[in-house]
Design an enzyme around this catalytic site. Structure first.
Site, PDB file in Angstrom:
ATOM      1  N   HIS A  58       2.966  -3.496   3.022  1.00 28.84           N
ATOM      2  CA  HIS A  58       4.118  -2.899   3.696  1.00 28.84           C
ATOM      3  C   HIS A  58       4.135  -1.390   3.448  1.00 28.84           C
ATOM      4  O   HIS A  58       4.262  -0.592   4.383  1.00 28.84           O
ATOM      5  CB  HIS A  58       5.391  -3.558   3.153  1.00 28.84           C
ATOM      6  N   GLU A  59       3.994  -0.998   2.171  1.00 31.66           N
ATOM      7  CA  GLU A  59       4.014   0.420   1.839  1.00 31.66           C
ATOM      8  C   GLU A  59       2.750   1.126   2.323  1.00 31.66           C
ATOM      9  O   GLU A  59       2.789   2.296   2.720  1.00 31.66           O
ATOM     10  CB  GLU A  59       4.185   0.597   0.327  1.00 31.66           C
TER      11      GLU A  59
END
Length: 267
Positions: A58-59
């Site tokens: 996600h990051e």
């Protein structure tokens, strides 16, 4: 030559991330084969490992999109190595989301990577950077639910099926909650570039509290019931039943030593 070597080092996958993936794979194999003392701890390790892996990706999606949008400082900060220890706020990025899962079965990633927005030109790019993270959770949700909506569960061990069901619930909640237009969440980041400077200044002080506010609101019984009714309805359209998600959550919570006859013997 030194700059090229440095650039490759900035993008080399971290041993920390590889270790997380290895634990996830090993525990997934243990759940599938029934190896070890039982399914409950295996499901916990597999689900937690897969959840942390999705947080890292996600990051990474935020960081990679920012890099291609003009923020060339991303690599030097270590965000492209997938190492969660490199995040600006490891507590918000890894620890709190795992605690949220343990406490209430809610998938809620927090903000982590620091992006130098001044390097990026164009509102669409800013919006895409914010959207990239939750879209990763959408892809994870599709992958977790694929065996269900493809009707490809023949031969899949019951415990592994339940683990996928619970993991799918986490990914769906993460995607939906992150797309909320609440300060501090990615959904607000998507619309923020299109707001006036005056509104952005007024909203900015509330950004650090958006994540906790959402989590707190979800503890209101009426809101919690309505929210999860919607989540289970969405999962149902993807073939994941309430039983799959419930039993996965039951197995995940191994510390409760809860034996539920509804789920049947799974290890």
């Amino acid at each position: 030559m030194a700059s090229v070597t440095s650039r490759h080092s900035d993008r080399r996958i971290s041993p920390v991330f590889l270790g997380i993936v290895a634990v996830t794979a090993a525990s997934g194999w243990a759940v599938w084969t029934g190896f070890g003392a039982g399914a409950r701890i295996g499901v916990f390790l597999f689900t937690t490992g897969a959840w942390i892996t999705s947080l890292c990706l996600h990051e990474y999606a935020h960081a990679r999109t920012a890099l291609h949008s003009g923020d060339i400082s991303i690599g030097a900060k270590g965000y492209l190595t997938l190492n969660p220890l490199k995040y600006t706020h490891a507590l918000l990025s890894i620890v709190l989301p795992v605690i949220f899962v343990i406490m209430g079965g809610i998938g809620l990633p927090g903000g982590a990577v620091f992006i130098e927005r001044g390097r990026i030109r164009g509102r669409w790019r800013h919006s895409l950077i914010s959207a990239a993270g939750p879209l990763t959770n959408v892809l994870f949700a599709i992958a977790c639910t694929a065996p269900f909506w493809l009707d490809a569960l023949d031969g899949v061990p019951t415990a592994f099926r339940y683990a996928l069901g619970f993991l799918a619930l986490l990914q769906v909640t993460a995607a939906l909650l992150n797309f909320l237009p609440v300060p501090g969440l990615d959904g607000y980041g998507v619309i923020e570039p299109w707001l006036s400077a005056r509104i952005r200044r007024q909203v900015e002080p509330f950004a650090p509290f958006g994540l906790l506010a959402v989590f707190g609101i979800l503890f209101i019984p009426e809101v919690n019931i309505a929210f999860f009714d919607g989540i289970h309805a969405l999962l149902g359209t993807l073939g994941v039943t309430d039983l799959d998600a419930y039993c996965g959550r039951n197995l995940f919570s191994f510390w409760t030593a809860r034996q539920d006859y509804v789920c049947g013997p799974v290890g």
